[in-house]
Design an enzyme around this catalytic site. Structure first.
Site, PDB file in Angstrom:
ATOM      1  N   CYS A   2      34.374  35.014  36.280  1.00  0.00           N
ATOM      2  CA  CYS A   2      33.030  34.603  36.634  1.00  0.00           C
ATOM      3  C   CYS A   2      32.965  33.089  36.832  1.00  0.00           C
ATOM      4  O   CYS A   2      33.659  32.344  36.162  1.00  0.00           O
ATOM      5  CB  CYS A   2      31.984  34.983  35.599  1.00  0.00           C
ATOM      6  SG  CYS A   2      31.883  36.724  35.257  1.00  0.00           S
ATOM      7  N   ARG A  27      37.664  32.934  40.602  1.00  0.00           N
ATOM      8  CA  ARG A  27      37.443  33.282  39.194  1.00  0.00           C
ATOM      9  C   ARG A  27      36.733  34.625  39.023  1.00  0.00           C
ATOM     10  O   ARG A  27      36.587  35.118  37.910  1.00  0.00           O
ATOM     11  CB  ARG A  27      36.625  32.187  38.511  1.00  0.00           C
ATOM     12  CG  ARG A  27      37.344  30.863  38.481  1.00  0.00           C
ATOM     13  CD  ARG A  27      36.514  29.847  37.766  1.00  0.00           C
ATOM     14  NE  ARG A  27      36.439  30.160  36.359  1.00  0.00           N
ATOM     15  CZ  ARG A  27      37.252  29.674  35.450  1.00  0.00           C
ATOM     16  NH1 ARG A  27      38.208  28.853  35.808  1.00  0.00           N
ATOM     17  NH2 ARG A  27      37.119  29.988  34.191  1.00  0.00           N
ATOM     18  N   TRP A  83      32.944  38.738  37.796  1.00  0.00           N
ATOM     19  CA  TRP A  83      34.038  39.667  37.490  1.00  0.00           C
ATOM     20  C   TRP A  83      33.470  40.582  36.416  1.00  0.00           C
ATOM     21  O   TRP A  83      33.195  40.149  35.307  1.00  0.00           O
ATOM     22  CB  TRP A  83      35.252  38.893  36.982  1.00  0.00           C
ATOM     23  CG  TRP A  83      36.466  39.732  36.761  1.00  0.00           C
ATOM     24  CD1 TRP A  83      37.410  40.050  37.682  1.00  0.00           C
ATOM     25  CD2 TRP A  83      36.903  40.328  35.525  1.00  0.00           C
ATOM     26  NE1 TRP A  83      38.397  40.814  37.107  1.00  0.00           N
ATOM     27  CE2 TRP A  83      38.107  41.008  35.783  1.00  0.00           C
ATOM     28  CE3 TRP A  83      36.381  40.372  34.236  1.00  0.00           C
ATOM     29  CZ2 TRP A  83      38.801  41.708  34.812  1.00  0.00           C
ATOM     30  CZ3 TRP A  83      37.067  41.069  33.257  1.00  0.00           C
ATOM     31  CH2 TRP A  83      38.269  41.733  33.556  1.00  0.00           C
ATOM     32  N   ASN A 109      28.185  33.345  31.998  1.00  0.00           N
ATOM     33  CA  ASN A 109      29.623  33.652  31.908  1.00  0.00           C
ATOM     34  C   ASN A 109      29.908  33.990  30.467  1.00  0.00           C
ATOM     35  O   ASN A 109      29.521  33.220  29.591  1.00  0.00           O
ATOM     36  CB  ASN A 109      30.454  32.383  32.157  1.00  0.00           C
ATOM     37  CG  ASN A 109      30.850  32.219  33.588  1.00  0.00           C
ATOM     38  OD1 ASN A 109      30.467  32.999  34.425  1.00  0.00           O
ATOM     39  ND2 ASN A 109      31.608  31.179  33.844  1.00  0.00           N
ATOM     40  N   GLY A 110      30.639  35.053  30.227  1.00  0.00           N
ATOM     41  CA  GLY A 110      31.016  35.337  28.842  1.00  0.00           C
ATOM     42  C   GLY A 110      30.482  36.695  28.438  1.00  0.00           C
ATOM     43  O   GLY A 110      30.271  37.567  29.293  1.00  0.00           O
ATOM     44  N   GLU A 516      58.310  39.576  34.506  1.00  0.00           N
ATOM     45  CA  GLU A 516      57.400  38.783  35.340  1.00  0.00           C
ATOM     46  C   GLU A 516      57.433  39.293  36.789  1.00  0.00           C
ATOM     47  O   GLU A 516      56.394  39.370  37.451  1.00  0.00           O
ATOM     48  CB  GLU A 516      57.794  37.302  35.246  1.00  0.00           C
ATOM     49  CG  GLU A 516      57.020  36.336  36.121  1.00  0.00           C
ATOM     50  CD  GLU A 516      55.517  36.303  35.865  1.00  0.00           C
ATOM     51  OE1 GLU A 516      55.041  36.941  34.914  1.00  0.00           O
ATOM     52  OE2 GLU A 516      54.819  35.662  36.660  1.00  0.00           O
ATOM     53  N   LYS A 520      54.087  40.602  38.652  1.00  0.00           N
ATOM     54  CA  LYS A 520      53.622  40.029  39.920  1.00  0.00           C
ATOM     55  C   LYS A 520      53.433  41.135  40.953  1.00  0.00           C
ATOM     56  O   LYS A 520      52.436  41.166  41.662  1.00  0.00           O
ATOM     57  CB  LYS A 520      54.621  39.001  40.481  1.00  0.00           C
ATOM     58  CG  LYS A 520      54.699  37.675  39.799  1.00  0.00           C
ATOM     59  CD  LYS A 520      53.594  36.699  40.154  1.00  0.00           C
ATOM     60  CE  LYS A 520      52.469  36.800  39.160  1.00  0.00           C
ATOM     61  NZ  LYS A 520      52.602  35.990  37.958  1.00  0.00           N
ATOM     62  N   GLU A 523      50.369  43.330  40.162  1.00  0.00           N
ATOM     63  CA  GLU A 523      49.090  42.637  40.324  1.00  0.00           C
ATOM     64  C   GLU A 523      48.631  42.563  41.760  1.00  0.00           C
ATOM     65  O   GLU A 523      47.457  42.756  42.051  1.00  0.00           O
ATOM     66  CB  GLU A 523      49.233  41.186  39.843  1.00  0.00           C
ATOM     67  CG  GLU A 523      49.148  40.983  38.384  1.00  0.00           C
ATOM     68  CD  GLU A 523      49.266  39.515  38.066  1.00  0.00           C
ATOM     69  OE1 GLU A 523      48.389  39.019  37.363  1.00  0.00           O
ATOM     70  OE2 GLU A 523      50.223  38.854  38.511  1.00  0.00           O
ATOM     71  N   HIS A 539      68.693  54.569  28.179  1.00  0.00           N
ATOM     72  CA  HIS A 539      68.010  55.207  27.052  1.00  0.00           C
ATOM     73  C   HIS A 539      66.705  55.879  27.483  1.00  0.00           C
ATOM     74  O   HIS A 539      65.841  56.126  26.654  1.00  0.00           O
ATOM     75  CB  HIS A 539      67.750  54.173  25.946  1.00  0.00           C
ATOM     76  CG  HIS A 539      69.020  53.586  25.402  1.00  0.00           C
ATOM     77  ND1 HIS A 539      69.947  54.323  24.708  1.00  0.00           N
ATOM     78  CD2 HIS A 539      69.535  52.336  25.498  1.00  0.00           C
ATOM     79  CE1 HIS A 539      70.971  53.556  24.381  1.00  0.00           C
ATOM     80  NE2 HIS A 539      70.746  52.342  24.858  1.00  0.00           N
ATOM     81  N   LYS A 636      41.054  35.029  37.560  1.00  0.00           N
ATOM     82  CA  LYS A 636      41.990  33.954  37.254  1.00  0.00           C
ATOM     83  C   LYS A 636      41.989  33.592  35.787  1.00  0.00           C
ATOM     84  O   LYS A 636      42.997  33.213  35.232  1.00  0.00           O
ATOM     85  CB  LYS A 636      41.620  32.723  38.090  1.00  0.00           C
ATOM     86  CG  LYS A 636      42.586  31.575  37.960  1.00  0.00           C
ATOM     87  CD  LYS A 636      43.897  31.908  38.622  1.00  0.00           C
ATOM     88  CE  LYS A 636      44.981  30.903  38.339  1.00  0.00           C
ATOM     89  NZ  LYS A 636      46.315  31.482  38.546  1.00  0.00           N
TER      90      LYS A 636
HETATM   91  C1  F6R Z   1      49.532  36.915  35.971  1.00  0.00           C
HETATM   92  C2  F6R Z   1      48.341  36.344  35.426  1.00  0.00           C
HETATM   93  C3  F6R Z   1      47.845  36.848  34.105  1.00  0.00           C
HETATM   94  C4  F6R Z   1      47.692  35.644  33.189  1.00  0.00           C
HETATM   95  C5  F6R Z   1      47.035  36.042  31.856  1.00  0.00           C
HETATM   96  C6  F6R Z   1      46.943  34.857  30.924  1.00  0.00           C
HETATM   97  O1  F6R Z   1      49.797  36.433  37.253  1.00  0.00           O
HETATM   98  O2  F6R Z   1      47.790  35.471  35.994  1.00  0.00           O
HETATM   99  O3  F6R Z   1      48.689  37.793  33.538  1.00  0.00           O
HETATM  100  O4  F6R Z   1      48.962  35.114  32.969  1.00  0.00           O
HETATM  101  O5  F6R Z   1      45.749  36.529  32.106  1.00  0.00           O
HETATM  102  O6  F6R Z   1      46.252  33.816  31.523  1.00  0.00           O
HETATM  103  P1  F6R Z   1      46.305  32.361  30.945  1.00  0.00           P
HETATM  104  O7  F6R Z   1      47.656  31.804  31.218  1.00  0.00           O
HETATM  105  O8  F6R Z   1      45.232  31.615  31.664  1.00  0.00           O
HETATM  106  O9  F6R Z   1      46.057  32.476  29.483  1.00  0.00           O
END
Ligand code: F6R
Length: 641
Positions: A2, A27, A83, A109-110, A516, A520, A523, A539, A636
């Site tokens: 948000c 965001r 969001w 927000n929140g 990772e 990626k 996502e 396993h 984000k």
């Molecule tokens: C992956 C991604 C999320 C963040 C996670 C933590 O691409 O962006 O998995 O890594 O939400 O976010 P931060 O680093 O802001 O605590």
């Protein structure tokens, strides 16, 4: 998660609110809305206004189109990009939310944690709710308070709106930032924050308030970050700032420096691709700042961070947690400090027994991830309660946003300095986090060696110096790798048109990179992917393999090279299509496709192996025509638990 913008001044508010929202859209992007207050001629009586509220489901484009059709006049207004947390992403759940009379509007927000009980109370008094959100309780509570104050004979003005907000806030539980406008006080905007970011930008004769710097950067460089519990009344004439107990506060504004606050895609098709290409620069800045000639490493941290540390625990989520896992490997295998990584979201509810002389590290690029902040707060409090100095909290934050809530929570911060990252999928901030851990591991190794604590089998001074020498070469290596793999991964992407599952394999220091890679891909391409330690395949997960499941295998020379190649052979025997992230050499000819890597010390390899992971995911998603920068259901910065 948000974004909020709010503006008061002498210009039409709506165009600037929409521009601010455009900067914050990364965001949250499932719906958006604005509310403006148009001052009406009043013939000498108390000022009056008309509230205009526009909302639209989906991307900001839809809201902009609505504004172009319908307009929203006024020099004061609030905006929000959402969001969804409470209630589906539908127009009726989009912010701003209004009171029953439609004269008062709120964006938030929140999360208002006690919204259910407040809603029941309000409903029992006859209030009709129009949305499923937690936020809607706020305009109704404010309207009731304003009604009561008006009936007591108070003058209807900006101060009354401020007072109502100050009186309603204690009823709200949770972490939030909010902004309020009221048609009866057209020259007033009230904003407040509790554990969620909010910054006021000071322009010429106007003030813009936003939940993050990109919305402010194009407007002004002079900012006043609000502190926890503060409430501000903004009018075209100035700012009145109050603390949680209602006392007036005076604080000097600060300056936003550099261009890192400006979100600009340059000539790249997506922010994510631009940010992948910025990683050589992230590394170059880090090398310049922290690897001075004649020293092993120089981090801007107090000795108190290192002194007497016996164990380290790291709390993080998602990609940050993967960086933490590489970090734990380095802290143990380079510096010899026992290190454990926790999912921040799990730690809070099952914390390990307290151990003495512990350094707790929180890793979060945004500095606002609620799970990470809550886990760190809990750890800080239980250590403070303990009383024995050996158990006292010693907290370090690794972040891209030192000005964030994390920066205020912990006493030591390591700024990764990667510049603003707009793509929802973290890339260059991951690189920055990795580099921070290389720095920390070197710094601990150096201090432990000086204290005579070096353990047998760990890298000696010569190898550490060689690592540092290779780290200095990293920007150039990354530059070549990003350019080469961008082309190779673009060519490879069409092979994944019908792919539904992908397995990523790695071992040792590259196991977190396999995870990772899988994260990626999930996502941004919505393809199911798993990251596995290669030795675990046999396993169970090997049962998934057949010709339709590509396997990406990270194999770099070092302690587990042969083992990973054998695990890759096992996958090949099940007809899996093998993609190797490995150096070009006879050993790696078993791969159907090779994404070749230069050979570096195995300890440094994650800095390189992550590049094909990012580019492969990017190109597969882009090839599928997906919205790479704003993937579905993600945000984000995840500011709810
Ligand atoms: C992956 C991604 C999320 C963040 C996670 C933590 O691409 O962006 O998995 O890594 O939400 O976010 P931060 O680093 O802001 O605590």
């Amino acid at each position: 998660m948000c974004g909020i913008v709010a503006l008061i001044g002498s210009r039409e508010a709506a165009p600037q609110l929409l521009e601010g929202l455009r900067q914050l859209e990364y965001r949250g992007y499932d719906s958006a809305g604005i509310a403006t207050v148009e001052a009406l001629p009043n013939g000498g009586g108390a000022p009056e206004g008309r509230l205009h509220c526009l909302k639209a489901e989906g991307k900001l484009l839809n809201l902009t189109a609505r504004w172009e059709e319908q307009g929203a006049a006024g020099h004061c207004g609030i905006g929000h990009t959402r969001w969804a947390t409470h209630g589906k992403p539908e127009e009726r759940n989009a912010h701003p939310h209004l009171d029953g009379s439609g004269q008062l509007a709120v964006v938030q927000n929140g999360i208002i944690e006690n919204h259910r009980s407040l809603r029941e109370l309000l409903q029992a008094e006859g209030v009709m709710f129009r949305s499923d959100t937690d936020t809607e309780v706020i305009p109704h509570l404010l309207a009731r308070r304003l009604d009561a104050l008006e009936k007591e004979g108070h003058l209807i003005d900006a101060a009354l709106l401020l007072r109502a907000v100050q009186e309603v806030l204690p009823l709200l539980h949770g972490a939030y930032a909010l902004a309020v406008v009221w048609a009866k006080a057209p020259g007033a905007l009230v904003v407040a924050r509790r554990q969620a970011p909010l910054l006021i930008g000071l322009g010429e004769g106007e003030f813009l308030c936003a939940s993050d710097t990109p919305a402010l950067a194009g407007f002004t460089r002079t900012i006043l970050p609000m502190e926890d519990g503060e409430v501000a009344l903004l009018t075209p004439l100035g700012i009145e700032l109050y603390n949680a107990t209602g006392e007036r506060v005076q604080r000097n504004p600060s300056l936003l420096t550099g261009t890192e606050h400006v979100a600009d895609k340059r000539s790249f098709r997506h922010f994510m691709l631009k940010e992948i290409h910025e990683q050589p620069e992230t590394a170059a800045l880090w090398v310049a700042r922290h690897l001075p000639e004649g020293a092993l490493v120089a981090l801007p941290l107090d000795e108190a961070v290192y002194c007497g540390v016996e164990r380290i625990q790291i709390l993080a989520c998602g990609t940050s947690r993967h960086a933490a896992q590489v970090g734990a490997y380095l802290l143990e295998q380079v510096a010899g400090v026992p290190t454990t990584v926790f999912y921040a979201s799990e730690f809070r509810y099952a914390p390990p027994p307290l151990s003495p002389h512990m350094l707790t590290i929180g890793v979060t690029q945004s500095g606002e991830t609620a799970d990470t902040l809550a886990a760190l707060t809990m750890e800080q409090q239980r250590r403070q309660r303990h009383g024995d100095p050996a158990y006292a909290p010693r907290m370090l934050g690794i972040t891209n946003r030192p000005e964030s809530s994390l920066g205020r929570l912990v006493s030591h911060i390591l700024d990764i300095g990667a510049g603003i990252e707009v793509g929802v999928a973290a890339t260059k901030t991951f690189m920055g986090q990795l580099l921070a851990f290389y720095g920390l591991a070197l710094a601990f190794a150096e201090r432990r060696a000086a204290a005579g604590l070096r353990q047998p089998g760990l890298p000696d001074h010569g190898r550490l110096m060689a690592l540092v020498a290779q780290l200095r070469e990293l920007p150039a290596l990354l530059q070549a790798l990003v350019e080469d793999h961008d082309r190779r991964c673009a060519e490879l992407a069409h092979l994944f048109t019908d792919t539904q599952d992908v397995i990523f394999l790695g071992r040792g220091i590259n196991y977190p990179i396999a995870m990772e890679g899988a994260l990626k891909l999930k996502e941004i391409s919505y393809i199911h992917a798993e990251g596995y330690p290669a030795g675990e395949m046999k396993h169970g997960p090997i049962a998934l393999l057949d010709a339709r499941v590509p396997v990406v295998s990270i194999a770099v020379p070092g302690t587990v090279f042969d083992k990973v190649l054998s695990n890759a052979q096992e996958a090949k025997a099940r007809d899996a299509r093998l993609i190797g992230v490995a150096p070009a050499c006879p050993d790696t000819e078993l791969f159907d496709t090779l994404l070749p890597l230069p050979i570096v010390d195995e300890l440094l390899s994650p800095l390189l192996t992550v590049i094909p992971m990012q580019l492969l995911s990017y190109h597969i998603a882009a090839h599928r025509g997906l919205d790479v920068d704003q993937p579905r259901n993600l945000a984000k910065s995840v500011t709810v638990e």
